[in-house]
Design a protein around this motif. Structure first.
Motif, PDB file in Angstrom:
ATOM      1  N   GLU A 191      38.126 -27.644  30.220  1.00 61.46           N
ATOM      2  CA  GLU A 191      37.034 -27.824  29.519  1.00 61.46           C
ATOM      3  C   GLU A 191      36.846 -29.238  28.666  1.00 61.46           C
ATOM      4  OE1 GLU A 191      36.000 -25.616  24.848  1.00 61.46           O
ATOM      5  OE2 GLU A 191      36.834 -24.584  26.712  1.00 61.46           O
ATOM      6  N   ALA A 192      37.905 -29.786  28.498  1.00 55.45           N
ATOM      7  CA  ALA A 192      38.175 -31.328  27.999  1.00 55.45           C
ATOM      8  C   ALA A 192      37.455 -32.382  28.852  1.00 55.45           C
ATOM      9  CB  ALA A 192      39.674 -31.605  27.726  1.00 55.45           C
ATOM     10  N   ARG A 193      37.803 -32.108  30.337  1.00 50.92           N
ATOM     11  CA  ARG A 193      37.121 -33.160  31.106  1.00 50.92           C
ATOM     12  C   ARG A 193      35.936 -32.628  31.289  1.00 50.92           C
ATOM     13  NH1 ARG A 193      41.277 -32.476  36.293  1.00 50.92           N
ATOM     14  NH2 ARG A 193      43.158 -33.609  35.433  1.00 50.92           N
ATOM     15  N   ALA A 194      35.099 -31.449  31.217  1.00 45.83           N
ATOM     16  CA  ALA A 194      33.857 -31.227  31.335  1.00 45.83           C
ATOM     17  C   ALA A 194      33.148 -31.926  29.987  1.00 45.83           C
ATOM     18  CB  ALA A 194      33.620 -29.799  31.450  1.00 45.83           C
ATOM     19  N   LYS A 195      33.670 -31.838  28.934  1.00 50.45           N
ATOM     20  CA  LYS A 195      32.904 -32.352  27.805  1.00 50.45           C
ATOM     21  C   LYS A 195      33.168 -33.762  27.754  1.00 50.45           C
ATOM     22  CE  LYS A 195      33.830 -28.367  24.642  1.00 50.45           C
ATOM     23  NZ  LYS A 195      34.416 -27.986  23.248  1.00 50.45           N
ATOM     24  N   LYS A 250      40.307 -39.552  25.528  1.00 50.97           N
ATOM     25  CA  LYS A 250      41.237 -40.316  26.617  1.00 50.97           C
ATOM     26  C   LYS A 250      41.642 -39.533  27.548  1.00 50.97           C
ATOM     27  CE  LYS A 250      41.934 -44.083  23.329  1.00 50.97           C
ATOM     28  NZ  LYS A 250      42.875 -44.905  22.771  1.00 50.97           N
ATOM     29  N   LEU A 251      41.754 -38.053  27.338  1.00 49.60           N
ATOM     30  CA  LEU A 251      42.428 -37.303  28.290  1.00 49.60           C
ATOM     31  C   LEU A 251      43.870 -37.772  28.839  1.00 49.60           C
ATOM     32  CD1 LEU A 251      39.112 -36.774  30.871  1.00 49.60           C
ATOM     33  CD2 LEU A 251      39.896 -35.291  28.756  1.00 49.60           C
ATOM     34  N   GLY A 252      44.559 -38.301  27.868  1.00 50.35           N
ATOM     35  CA  GLY A 252      45.907 -38.647  28.585  1.00 50.35           C
ATOM     36  C   GLY A 252      46.107 -39.756  29.331  1.00 50.35           C
ATOM     37  N   ARG A 253      45.125 -40.578  29.729  1.00 49.60           N
ATOM     38  CA  ARG A 253      45.028 -41.616  30.827  1.00 49.60           C
ATOM     39  C   ARG A 253      44.760 -42.930  30.110  1.00 49.60           C
ATOM     40  NH1 ARG A 253      44.083 -36.835  32.770  1.00 49.60           N
ATOM     41  NH2 ARG A 253      44.240 -36.278  35.034  1.00 49.60           N
ATOM     42  N   ASN A 254      45.284 -43.876  30.976  1.00 50.97           N
ATOM     43  CA  ASN A 254      44.756 -45.486  30.623  1.00 50.97           C
ATOM     44  C   ASN A 254      43.416 -45.509  31.145  1.00 50.97           C
ATOM     45  OD1 ASN A 254      44.904 -46.182  33.382  1.00 50.97           O
ATOM     46  ND2 ASN A 254      47.231 -46.725  33.108  1.00 50.97           N
TER      47      ASN A 254
END
Length: 131
Positions: free
Chosen positions: A38-42, A9-13
């Motif tokens: 790293e989270a965005r890349a994954k 979810k990356l803290g977004r709606n």
């Protein structure tokens, strides 16, 4: 237990997350590699793999012969990719340059390499690139 929780979810709606994925996928296709957290890349990896797979599917369809069914399949893949990223420059690069290169590859079009930590907030940074 976190069963069946398969989305980052990356803290977004939802709308912000889809826009983030579109922008990252667009940059990855145009530049070949991007440096991000790293989270965005994954989270980007399955999105980008699916996007590139549409190009490969179209390239394989056109290699099977010039029949109306194969042309329709290739056009469908191009339209699916365009529905995801509405940018003709990205679509052209994907279908004209990358798809012929990757059409025999059965997946695994991206690579993630960890680079360390960002100086300001110590977020883990990774490089995601096309193989």
């Amino acid at each position: 237990m976190r069963h069946n929780i398969g989305i980052h979810k990356l803290g977004r709606n939802t709308g912000q997350r889809k826009a983030l994925y579109k922008g990252l996928a667009r940059s990855l296709i145009l530049h070949g590699r991007i440096k991000t957290t790293e989270a965005r890349a994954k989270a980007l990896r399955p999105v980008a793999e699916r996007f590139i797979a549409w190009g490969c599917r179209a390239a394989r369809a056109l290699d099977d012969g010039d029949t109306p069914e194969n042309r329709a399949r290739a056009v469908h893949c191009r339209r699916m990719a365009y529905a995801f990223v509405q940018d003709n420059q990205v679509i052209r690069k994907l279908f004209d340059e990358l798809a012929p290169k990757y059409k025999e590859r059965p997946g695994g079009y991206t690579r993630i390499m960890k680079l360390g930590f960002r100086k300001g907030d110590a977020a883990p940074i990774a490089l995601i690139e096309l193989v």
